[in-house]
Design an enzyme around this catalytic site. Structure first.
Site, mmCIF file in Angstrom:
data_model
loop_
_atom_site.group_PDB
_atom_site.id
_atom_site.type_symbol
_atom_site.label_atom_id
_atom_site.label_comp_id
_atom_site.label_asym_id
_atom_site.label_seq_id
_atom_site.Cartn_x
_atom_site.Cartn_y
_atom_site.Cartn_z
ATOM 1 C CG ASP A 435 -40.901 53.373 -53.089
ATOM 2 O OD1 ASP A 435 -39.501 53.448 -53.179
ATOM 3 O OD2 ASP A 435 -41.921 53.810 -51.786
ATOM 4 C CD GLU A 438 -36.804 50.540 -56.994
ATOM 5 O OE1 GLU A 438 -37.660 50.171 -57.208
ATOM 6 O OE2 GLU A 438 -36.595 51.686 -56.541
ATOM 7 C CG ASP A 509 -36.561 52.139 -48.254
ATOM 8 O OD1 ASP A 509 -37.035 53.390 -48.431
ATOM 9 O OD2 ASP A 509 -37.321 50.817 -48.102
HETATM 10 O O1 MIG Z 1 -41.679 49.218 -49.206
HETATM 11 O O2 MIG Z 1 -43.825 53.881 -48.997
HETATM 12 O O3 MIG Z 1 -38.127 53.910 -49.819
HETATM 13 O O4 MIG Z 1 -39.453 56.445 -48.090
HETATM 14 O O5 MIG Z 1 -41.790 55.782 -46.933
HETATM 15 C C1 MIG Z 1 -41.900 49.981 -48.709
HETATM 16 C C2 MIG Z 1 -43.405 53.210 -48.294
HETATM 17 C C3 MIG Z 1 -42.230 51.550 -49.841
HETATM 18 C C4 MIG Z 1 -39.697 52.355 -49.965
HETATM 19 C C5 MIG Z 1 -39.415 53.695 -49.808
HETATM 20 C C6 MIG Z 1 -40.128 54.671 -48.788
HETATM 21 C C7 MIG Z 1 -41.081 54.817 -48.148
HETATM 22 C C8 MIG Z 1 -42.387 53.785 -48.186
HETATM 23 N N1 MIG Z 1 -41.680 52.431 -49.291
#
Ligand code: MIG
Length: 781
Positions: A435, A438, A509
């Site tokens: 996650d 980017e 998201d």
């Molecule tokens: O800013 O890890 O897209 O799937 O549950 C949130 C917490 C950070 C974004 C991800 C999401 C995940 C969440 N993350």
């Protein structure tokens, strides 16, 4: 810049051109002053295969620096077609320019480095645009400042003229697909997009220019023929798909080179096959990854997450995987475990294993700045984190607070990160969910000039941003492959073209809103056309609160999405299938069961994808690209070439307007026969997702089981439909790479209107316990 064509020279499969004015005009590389090869001296056209031609102007003097095309890494993963390579057949010159021919394509290169592409019957596939570009009315600076007061920041954008750019003609009938992970509709024509990996938690709308992934690949379906363009520039790029003007599209970038691959074909399938040949195909994953996944951000304790596994069993819901979101970590430090709230990680995971459930853990790139934290210390000692131009380690904020960013473009950092995975492997974790790559950051975006490594040289963030997630996934994949010998299961949020070799993906998201259920279909289909076949959305939606009805309809789409994962954000309504009452629970069970029945069929599609690049989930237009009725169809899709899904994606709707393309189809539920090229209304109560199966189809199925490893007499069911058809079924151990050494079976199956012949074609794995032919309901009608 390139004016009149003066001459050319041929070197193997490459043709170099000399132009007047090569070093004059606008310098496209002001940001990185030219050293070796100023301003694209001697631009080049190279034959890559009979149907792929590269167009290249070396503006920055660094040559091709593709991170998408890695011939070495791509070997093991595509077998049959690797031998395919093209040859430049002839080069000749006349007044129209220099004509280069391969067995399938003709490129004509003229003044201004304009390149036109034709098929070998002389039919134009794609021409450089020669008209005047449209200028939109300019807005005065005063007015702009005024508009900005109410937040109209982007008002007044004028003609997009980029230092690196390609302007190509559009025909009236052209439809544009692909572009990776974008919002909006299947056909991208008339819209404008940017390729800049972006974490924007606002509900995504049709007009969003960028999401988490940047795959600068577009497919154009013409009235006759099709082509693709892979603009392999991983800095920020712009794709104006006919917004500025109806008759052309613009590919632009502020830095990097003009470097694109033209792929010519007769249909979209040729283009997808070639693009995935060029950038690598999504390899087979382990069979269990196709099962149902349950996830949520905010399972705060070990008891809570254990309760989820128990809930699955109690409610008789098949489940193969539970995801551990950031809650499991100690202070959001990667490769640690919160022993207080999540207790003994190894124990939970091994208890889950006994229940047939695997654990996938989230891993973010940001490493917490903390003295004596081993990941931070190791990285600091070795200089593994990105730096400011002044040479200080760069710090921004993410979940753990102040954090530093591993420099994944450095091969040493990738190896190190790969080795760090051992912590998870030792705990018994089965896969990794990447996650925030980017990379996302809380204190504003990383400045453009933060210094990273691009393999063997320093490179600024502006050039490394779009491949940050790609490199992270690659590091993770390679680490897991080495440590486990199994097919590594990586899920990523950010990626670039070619990432499909290393990782699956999810769309980040979304929200629990109907618009996002609708959007899921074109979004996943376009990702599949862009090489990323194994993808899914958060079922039920991530942000906002899901409703019972929305959940029921979403699980009906999720059932056919390659990645089938229910996931939701912390603070939203609980979203496990049993949270919405009995009716929704039983609808969920029905579709999760169906998913488990379809496992061997979906597994076959995953194999097909590795062999040919065809995505598992596909838009109708990929199969029927001559059918006008499907070029803009956003609310139906196909799973392979013989199952068509027409889900209900409207609140309150209990009917669906279905369109079926040519051929004879059977209603999956009733067996009713329907002739294609027709639209009709199908009743669709809340528990029914309209599904149609092509005449002559053989659908391999498994008996429903609670998880893929559960023994069900090793039975394969062949569900057959009236008509004539052949089908190849593939079987292997579902786990490791033995299949690359022949460890698999294939069966050729002939269906003569219900009379079925099964012939083993390749014998490299154990036999099924039993194969049973079942006539579908269509035979009873
Ligand atoms: O800013 O890890 O897209 O799937 O549950 C949130 C917490 C950070 C974004 C991800 C999401 C995940 C969440 N993350």
């Amino acid at each position: 810049m390139f004016e009149k064509l003066k001459g050319y020279r041929v070197e193997g499969n490459k043709v170099y051109f000399q132009y007047e004015g090569e070093n004059t005009g606008k310098n496209p590389c002001e940001k990185n002053p030219c050293e070796k090869n100023p301003c694209g001296k001697e631009p080049c056209v190279e034959v890559i295969s009979d149907s792929i031609i590269n167009v290249f102007a070396d503006y920055n003097g660094l040559g091709h620096r593709s991170r998408a095309i890695e011939w070495d890494a791509q070997k093991g993963n595509d077998t049959s077609e690797n031998a395919k390579s093209g040859k430049l057949e002839t080069v000749s010159q006349d007044e129209s320019g220099v004509t280069i021919k391969t067995k399938k394509l003709t490129a004509v290169v003229g003044d201004n480095f304009r390149v036109d592409f034709y098929d070998n019957n002389g039919m134009p596939l794609s021409l450089a645009f020669r008209g005047e570009r449209k200028e939109r009315p300019a807005i005065s600076p005063m007015m702009l400042a005024f508009l900005a007061k109410e937040g109209h920041a982007s008002a007044g954008s004028i003609l997009g003229d980029y230092p690196v750019q390609e302007v190509r003609a559009l025909d009236d009938a052209d439809c544009i697909y692909g572009l990776g992970d974008k919002t909006g509709f299947l056909n991208k024509r008339h819209y404008m997009y940017e390729m800049w990996n972006t974490d924007n938690p606002n509900p995504q709308e049709d007009n969003f220019k960028a999401l988490y992934k940047s795959i600068p690949f577009m497919l154009v379906l013409k009235e006759k023929g099709a082509y693709g363009i892979f603009f392999d520039n991983h800095s920020k790029t712009y794709f104006d798909m006919g917004k500025e003007g109806e008759e052309y599209y613009v590919l632009g970038a502020e830095e990097g080179n003009l470097d694109y691959y033209f792929i010519g074909g007769e249909g979209l399938k040729d283009v997808v096959a070639d693009y995935t040949w060029l950038t690598g195909r999504a390899p087979m994953q382990q069979l269990w990854t196709l099962g149902f996944h349950q996830s949520r951000w905010g399972y705060e304790t070990e008891e809570e997450i254990r309760g989820i596994a128990e809930g699955m069993k109690k409610h008789e819901l098949p489940c193969d995987c539970i995801h551990f979101d950031i809650d499991y970590m100690d202070s959001f430090k990667v490769f640690t475990w919160n022993k207080e709230t999540y207790k003994d990680g190894g124990k939970v995971i091994s208890d889950f294993k006994d229940m047939g459930i695997k654990a996938v853990t989230i891993i973010d790139p940001g490493v917490k700045v903390e003295k004596d934290y081993y990941v931070y210390e190791e990285g600091m000692e070795n200089g593994y984190f990105a730096k400011t131009p002044e040479g200080e380690v760069y710090v921004n904020e993410v979940w753990p607070g102040d954090a530093v960013f591993p420099d994944f473009g450095n091969p040493k950092v990738r190896t190190w990160w790969g080795e760090k995975q051992k912590y998870l492997v030792d705990l018994g974790v089965a896969g990794v969910w990447n996650d925030m790559n980017e990379p996302a950051s809380f204190r504003g975006p990383l400045p453009d000039d933060i210094v990273f490594t691009d393999e063997d040289m320093a490179a600024p963030h502006s050039q490394m941003h779009n491949i940050y997630g790609h490199n992270m996934a690659k590091a993770t994949y390679e680490g897991w492959k080495k440590l486990t010998g199994k097919r590594p299961f990586v899920i990523t949020r950010a990626c670039y073209g070619g990432s499909q070799k290393y990782t699956t993906g999810w769309t980040g998201d979304n929200h629990s809103i109907w618009a996002h259920l609708r959007m899921a279909i074109p979004q996943l289909c376009n990702m599949g056309l862009s090489g990323m076949s194994f993808v899914g959305t958060d079922v039920g939606g991530f942000g906002s609160d899901c409703t019972p009805e929305l959940f029921a309809r979403w699980i009906q789409v999720g059932c056919f999405s390659p990645l089938f994962r229910d996931h939701a954000a912390k603070g939203t309504r609980m979203q496990e299938p049993w949270q919405f009452g009995e009716e929704i629970l039983s609808i969920s069970r029905k579709y999760i069961n169906l998913r488990y029945e379809l496992l061997p069929y979906i597994y076959d599609l995953m194999h097909e994808c590795e062999m040919s690049g065809m995505p598992m989930m596909r838009p109708l237009v990929l199969e029927y690209d001559k059918d006008e009725n499907v070029k803009n169809r956003n609310d139906e899709f196909m799973l392979g070439d013989r199952i068509l899904v027409a889900p209900v994606v409207e609140q309150g709707a209990r009917e669906k307007l279905v369109y079926l393309p040519e051929g004879t189809w059977y209603d999956y539920w009733t067996g009713e026969k329907v002739e294609g090229k027709s639209s009709f209304i199908r009743k669709a109560p809340l528990d029914l997702c309209p599904i149609y199966v092509k005449a002559g189809a053989v659908i391999p199925k498994y008996p429903v089981r609670m998880h893929v490893g559960e023994d069900k007499d090793d039975l394969l069911i062949l569900e057959v439909y009236p008509g004539e058809g052949t089908y190849t079924h593939y079987q292997d151990n579902g786990e490791n790479f033995d299949y690359h050494q022949g460890g698999f079976n294939t069966y050729e199956i002939h269906n003569h209107d219900g009379q079925v012949e099964v012939k083993k074609q390749h014998d490299g794995y154990r036999d099924y316990g039993k194969i049973e032919v079942r006539k579908s309901a269509a035979f009873e009608k």
